[in-house]
Design a protein around this motif. Structure first.
Motif, PDB file in Angstrom:
ATOM      1  N   ARG A 177      10.482  17.331  20.614  1.00  0.00           N
ATOM      2  CA  ARG A 177      10.241  17.823  21.974  1.00  0.00           C
ATOM      3  C   ARG A 177       9.591  19.209  22.002  1.00  0.00           C
ATOM      4  NH1 ARG A 177      15.234  18.640  23.830  1.00  0.00           N
ATOM      5  NH2 ARG A 177      16.110  18.116  21.792  1.00  0.00           N
ATOM      6  N   GLN A 178       8.744  19.452  20.988  1.00  0.00           N
ATOM      7  CA  GLN A 178       7.983  20.698  20.971  1.00  0.00           C
ATOM      8  C   GLN A 178       6.512  20.382  20.723  1.00  0.00           C
ATOM      9  OE1 GLN A 178       9.456  24.235  18.956  1.00  0.00           O
ATOM     10  NE2 GLN A 178      11.422  23.237  18.572  1.00  0.00           N
ATOM     11  N   LEU A 179       5.655  21.011  21.511  1.00  0.00           N
ATOM     12  CA  LEU A 179       4.215  20.846  21.381  1.00  0.00           C
ATOM     13  C   LEU A 179       3.545  22.209  21.493  1.00  0.00           C
ATOM     14  CD1 LEU A 179       3.731  17.806  23.802  1.00  0.00           C
ATOM     15  CD2 LEU A 179       3.611  17.700  21.305  1.00  0.00           C
ATOM     16  N   ASP A 180       2.369  22.335  20.891  1.00  0.00           N
ATOM     17  CA  ASP A 180       1.525  23.508  21.086  1.00  0.00           C
ATOM     18  C   ASP A 180       0.453  23.127  22.099  1.00  0.00           C
ATOM     19  OD1 ASP A 180       2.850  25.129  19.224  1.00  0.00           O
ATOM     20  OD2 ASP A 180       1.655  24.342  17.565  1.00  0.00           O
ATOM     21  N   PHE A 181       0.321  23.908  23.154  1.00  0.00           N
ATOM     22  CA  PHE A 181      -0.587  23.594  24.250  1.00  0.00           C
ATOM     23  C   PHE A 181      -1.810  24.512  24.206  1.00  0.00           C
ATOM     24  CE2 PHE A 181       3.564  22.138  25.479  1.00  0.00           C
ATOM     25  CZ  PHE A 181       3.331  20.929  26.123  1.00  0.00           C
ATOM     26  N   PHE A 182      -2.950  23.940  24.557  1.00  0.00           N
ATOM     27  CA  PHE A 182      -4.217  24.660  24.506  1.00  0.00           C
ATOM     28  C   PHE A 182      -5.033  24.354  25.755  1.00  0.00           C
ATOM     29  CE2 PHE A 182      -2.788  23.713  20.241  1.00  0.00           C
ATOM     30  CZ  PHE A 182      -2.937  24.906  19.568  1.00  0.00           C
ATOM     31  N   GLY A 183      -6.019  25.211  26.024  1.00  0.00           N
ATOM     32  CA  GLY A 183      -6.900  24.980  27.163  1.00  0.00           C
ATOM     33  C   GLY A 183      -7.336  26.290  27.786  1.00  0.00           C
ATOM     34  N   GLY A 184      -8.074  26.184  28.875  1.00  0.00           N
ATOM     35  CA  GLY A 184      -8.532  27.372  29.577  1.00  0.00           C
ATOM     36  C   GLY A 184      -9.557  28.157  28.773  1.00  0.00           C
ATOM     37  N   LEU A 185      -9.642  29.433  29.049  1.00  0.00           N
ATOM     38  CA  LEU A 185     -10.642  30.283  28.402  1.00  0.00           C
ATOM     39  C   LEU A 185     -10.418  30.403  26.903  1.00  0.00           C
ATOM     40  CD1 LEU A 185     -10.963  33.200  31.008  1.00  0.00           C
ATOM     41  CD2 LEU A 185     -12.284  31.081  30.863  1.00  0.00           C
ATOM     42  N   ARG A 186      -9.167  30.313  26.475  1.00  0.00           N
ATOM     43  CA  ARG A 186      -8.891  30.437  25.033  1.00  0.00           C
ATOM     44  C   ARG A 186      -9.446  29.245  24.264  1.00  0.00           C
ATOM     45  NH1 ARG A 186      -3.082  33.439  24.471  1.00  0.00           N
ATOM     46  NH2 ARG A 186      -3.041  34.357  26.542  1.00  0.00           N
ATOM     47  N   TRP A 187      -9.586  28.108  24.950  1.00  0.00           N
ATOM     48  CA  TRP A 187     -10.189  26.927  24.340  1.00  0.00           C
ATOM     49  C   TRP A 187     -11.718  26.986  24.453  1.00  0.00           C
ATOM     50  CZ3 TRP A 187     -12.057  22.544  27.486  1.00  0.00           C
ATOM     51  CH2 TRP A 187     -12.586  21.520  26.703  1.00  0.00           C
ATOM     52  N   ARG A 188     -12.217  27.319  25.631  1.00  0.00           N
ATOM     53  CA  ARG A 188     -13.668  27.308  25.836  1.00  0.00           C
ATOM     54  C   ARG A 188     -14.371  28.413  25.046  1.00  0.00           C
ATOM     55  NH1 ARG A 188     -15.796  28.069  30.981  1.00  0.00           N
ATOM     56  NH2 ARG A 188     -13.912  28.498  32.188  1.00  0.00           N
ATOM     57  N   PHE A 189     -13.698  29.514  24.824  1.00  0.00           N
ATOM     58  CA  PHE A 189     -14.300  30.634  24.100  1.00  0.00           C
ATOM     59  C   PHE A 189     -13.483  30.943  22.852  1.00  0.00           C
ATOM     60  CE2 PHE A 189     -15.469  31.012  28.561  1.00  0.00           C
ATOM     61  CZ  PHE A 189     -16.855  31.117  28.478  1.00  0.00           C
TER      62      PHE A 189
END
Length: 289
Positions: A177-189
């Motif tokens: 029940r643990q995941l690392d989440f990504f997205g937003g500006l940290r993903w695009r850049f």
């Protein structure tokens, strides 16, 4: 009231609402500082601690409502280190932390306070809450060079994903029940963001107890408190809507001149309403009605 250090605050101050949630805001500069403090006071936090460099200031009407503490906000892992300084002294209390120009939203926060939400979450036998850091940015960087504009805030409506969080102590098996989440500006850049700082998940709300510690990656040293849900059903999650990444990318000489805009085809105006975040899947109501 003003204090010279966290130790000074803890030794001299007895918060008026010692059993209620504590909000810790770290001010790296003056950007949207008054708005950040006001937002969290309106959310229902009755004890707000503002950590900032010497000389940090608020309007008089706001300063009278918070504890202002002089602190080295530019040290490595400054915010987790500061939060850890409060944990033992605040055992039993819920703690929330953020930077300036960051704004906490939880499901239905327009009509239900953070105190009500945490009371419900406690009844679910949960001592921590996962939050997603949702990047905000101005659509027009010519008008807003530091990318911060509350009246022109935008966010990404897609591009978020999760990867299994591996356990180095157990042959790199996925953690329960643990995941690392990504997205937003940290993903695009991402080429401008060091790998350890690309995650957008934090355990931003937790119940303090002696010996508990917050790591630089904003996880706790109790694995169950890092989970996104309990074993039997989905739980509440919340969002921290943040201009911080946009501001850093516009401040850093290595990225400032190569990013003419943060706007793309999946940018949408931020409505400053929890329903938008729920509709985009950026927080979860769980059993919260």
């Amino acid at each position: 009231m003003r204090y010279t250090s966290i130790a000074d605050l803890l030794s001299r101050s007895t918060p008026a609402h010692a059993t209620e949630p504590l909000c810790i805001i770290m001010a790296e500069d003056d950007t949207a500082l008054a708005e950040t403090v006001t937002h969290h006071l309106n959310a229902g936090f009755r004890d707000v601690v503002l950590l900032g460099p010497d000389g940090v200031s608020l309007p008089d009407d706001l300063e009278s409502l918070v504890h202002v503490v002089t602190h080295n906000v530019f040290a490595e892992a400054a915010l987790p280190t500061a939060v850890n300084a409060f944990i033992d002294a605040c055992a039993g209390r819920w703690i929330y932390y953020c930077y300036n120009a960051e704004f906490l939203f939880h499901p239905f926060c327009e009509s239900r306070s953070v105190r009500e939400m945490l009371a419900f979450h406690s009844e679910e036998r949960r001592d921590a809450m996962l939050t997603y850091v949702v990047d905000l940015y101005a659509s027009n960087l010519d008008r807003h060079p530091n990318a911060v504009a509350l009246d022109d805030a935008h966010l990404d409506r897609s591009g978020y994903f999760a990867l299994a969080r591996k356990d180095a102590a157990k042959n790199w098996e996925p953690k329960d029940r643990q995941l690392d989440f990504f997205g937003g500006l940290r993903w695009r850049f991402e080429e401008h963001i060091p790998w350890p700082r690309r995650k957008i998940d934090r355990i931003s709300l937790f119940r303090a107890r002696k010996g508990l510690r917050l790591a630089p990656d904003f996880t706790l040293n109790d694995e169950e408190m890092n989970t996104y849900a309990c074993p039997w059903h989905n739980n509440l999650t919340a969002a921290v809507c943040s201009f911080r990444t946009a501001k850093v990318l516009r401040t850093n000489p290595g990225s400032r001149d190569v990013i003419p805009t943060f706007h793309w085809h999946n940018s949408v105006p931020f409505t400053w309403h929890s329903q938008q975040l729920l509709d985009l899947g950026l927080m979860e109501p769980g059993q919260w009605f």
